[in-house]
Write an enzyme that holds these catalytic residues in place. Structure first.
Site, PDB file in Angstrom:
ATOM      1  N   ASN A   1      38.954 -14.786  35.421  1.00 47.69           N
ATOM      2  CA  ASN A   1      38.396 -15.382  34.206  1.00 47.69           C
ATOM      3  C   ASN A   1      37.045 -14.749  33.886  1.00 47.69           C
ATOM      4  OD1 ASN A   1      38.278 -17.013  31.968  1.00 47.69           O
ATOM      5  ND2 ASN A   1      38.343 -18.951  33.085  1.00 47.69           N
TER       6      ASN A   1
ATOM      7  N   HIS B   1      35.377 -27.319  32.085  1.00 43.92           N
ATOM      8  CA  HIS B   1      36.800 -27.352  32.395  1.00 43.92           C
ATOM      9  C   HIS B   1      37.444 -28.691  32.028  1.00 43.92           C
ATOM     10  CE1 HIS B   1      36.393 -23.604  34.756  1.00 43.92           C
ATOM     11  NE2 HIS B   1      37.688 -23.509  34.579  1.00 43.92           N
TER      12      HIS B   1
END
Length: 499
Positions: free
Chosen positions: A346, A377
């Site tokens: 990521n 998140h």
């Protein structure tokens, strides 16, 4: 199965028959179908709306309208949240003073994302771990906050106050509403990103992304002949689509054979030797990662197909299309340190965390960065357990590297032994750390850690306290020594890889 998938899907039901045939949730079918449609549109966009044929205004309008269409198809009226979040943030940018605009924008954007995550998880559908409307909002949050900080740097700071990378990223003019919406909601990145800098996106729209950047590549092979012609992304797109197909095949083959939840099975825990449990945990996490490889690589291929993502040339003169790539699969699977794994996983999110938090936080930037990552998140407790564990593991890994690694650099044979040992330790540490991220809830996560007697927690704490770590150089010195990095800092992770 059909009823369940329809109930959990907030977008179009046009592909419901296909969902029933292949026995996959409708929201996931819609997502993949929209990404494949975006891939075709990207090819059309590059050929028929090339900057030499269309104005930036037309390219902005088409990219934005196609993005809204994909959002509506996947998420229905929930896609209005994308407009609300973007509209609120743009209002803050326009009406708040430049000195504090970036802070207010950060609070409003991240706060709205968290509010949507709370309502989705605890009001509507707890445990829906698939395509949902907060996924695109996470990428939009990155883009909005990055833009706010870059506008603040460009309009309020002197050149001497900025690092070399911040000078390139700094935005010297407030974007128009159309430019802002196109950057946030274009069809290439509305569903899965990846995040990119506004200046790079603007250069792509205007057709200047193939011109020389503010620096030369480290290999020094960008000669005038290579720079003058526009390279084709065909090879890069085909290669990434093959990677997508392979990743999807591996994931569909192994995800049900090696479920992560099996690590908490009472019979498995009582009858399986410890070393077998460790191997199973590693294999279960290995089987889970191809899902992310598929999503992120396909998103990268879509951008490349549209002509976005060019990052100079390799030493042999072949074009590189990794400007906004989100992962390096081989570097992930063979990472020999916790940091190296995170640097290649990521990537754009890691760069966002670095730019808006780590480089700017005056107190304990490592802990602040992990906390921001957890907030971004979502609100599942497992996320916070993972990132708290990640702080401890990162501190321990840094201490071990500084104190132990020098003893293994005396010869190539010793170095290979060290690499094998650290690879195994890294894979176990990563698997141990991210179990709560997959299990989501507190109960199952604690059950897993109790079955391991919290051994890695205690070991990492002991190592972090017992081994000294040298103080890092001031950030300004680091920036001066990294002047050769790429425009979006994408290649900064190559330094860690080569080291």
């Amino acid at each position: 199965m059909a009823t369940q998938t329809t109930a959990s899907c907030t977008g179009s039901t046009l592909l419901q028959p296909i969902s029933e045939i292949i026995n996959l949730p409708l929201d996931q079918v819609n997502f993949v179908a929209c990404q494949l449609f975006a891939l075709l549109m990207a090819l059309w966009f590059r050929i028929y709306l090339h900057p030499s044929k269309s104005s930036p205004f037309v390219r902005h309008v088409v990219a934005t309208l196609l993005g809204f269409y994909l959002a509506l198809f996947c998420f229905g009226w929930y896609s209005l949240h994308f407009l609300v979040q973007s509209g609120l943030s743009y209002g803050v940018m326009i009406f708040a003073g430049l000195e504090n605009m970036h802070k207010y924008c950060f609070i409003v954007t991240l706060g709205y994302l968290i509010l949507c995550q709370i309502t989705r998880v605890y009001v509507f559908d707890y445990g829906m771990y698939s395509a949902d409307f907060t996924g695109p909002m996470m990428v939009i949050t990155q883009k909005i906050t990055s833009m706010a900080f870059e506008i603040h740097d460009g309009l309020t700071k002197r050149e001497t106050q900025l690092s070399s990378n911040q000078k390139y990223l700094a935005i010297r003019r407030m974007p128009s509403l159309l430019e802002y919406l196109s950057y946030n909601c274009n069809f290439m990145g509305i569903l899965a990103g990846p995040t990119c800098s506004y200046n790079d996106y603007k250069a792509f729209i205007e057709g200047t992304n193939f011109q020389p950047r503010y620096h030369d590549n480290a290999n020094g092979k960008e000669n005038g002949k290579w720079k003058q012609c526009e390279p084709s992304p065909q090879n890069a797109v085909v290669s990434k689509l093959c990677t997508c197909a392979l990743s999807l095949g591996v994931y569909l083959s192994l995800c049900k054979v090696l479920p992560v939840e099996h690590v908490n099975n009472d019979e498995f825990l009582s009858s399986t030797p410890v070393y077998t449990q460790i191997v199973y945990l590693y294999l279960a996490m290995l089987a889970l990662r191809p899902k992310y490889y598929f999503v992120w690589t396909l998103a990268d291929a879509i951008n490349n197909a549209a002509g976005f993502g060019f990052n100079g040339y390799n030493i042999n003169g072949s074009p590189r299309w990794d400007l906004i790539s989100n992962l390096r699969i081989m570097d992930i699977e063979f990472a020999t340190s916790f940091k190296l794994f995170l640097d290649n996983w990521n990537i754009q999110t890691s760069l966002w965390l670095k730019r808006v938090c780590y480089e700017r936080c005056p107190v304990n930037p490592t802990a602040a960065t992990f906390l921001l990552s957890a907030l971004w998140h979502g609100v599942y407790p497992g996320y916070y357990m993972t990132f708290v564990t990640g702080i401890v593991v990162t501190m321990a890994a840094r201490a071990v590297r500084h104190n132990i690694r020098p003893y293994f650099l005396v010869s190539d044979a010793h170095k290979r032994v060290y690499d094998v040992m650290t690879w195994a330790a890294t894979q176990v540490a990563i698997s141990y750390t991210v179990v709560p991220f997959v299990l989501l809830a507190v109960g199952p996560s604690l059950k897993f850690y109790r079955s391991w007697y919290f051994c890695l927690h205690f070991l990492c704490l002991l190592l972090a306290m017992a081994l000294p770590v040298k103080r890092r150089r001031p950030l300004k010195q680091q920036d001066d020594s990294q002047a050769e990095h790429s425009s979006t800092d994408n290649n900064c992770n190559q330094k860690a890889k080569s080291s």
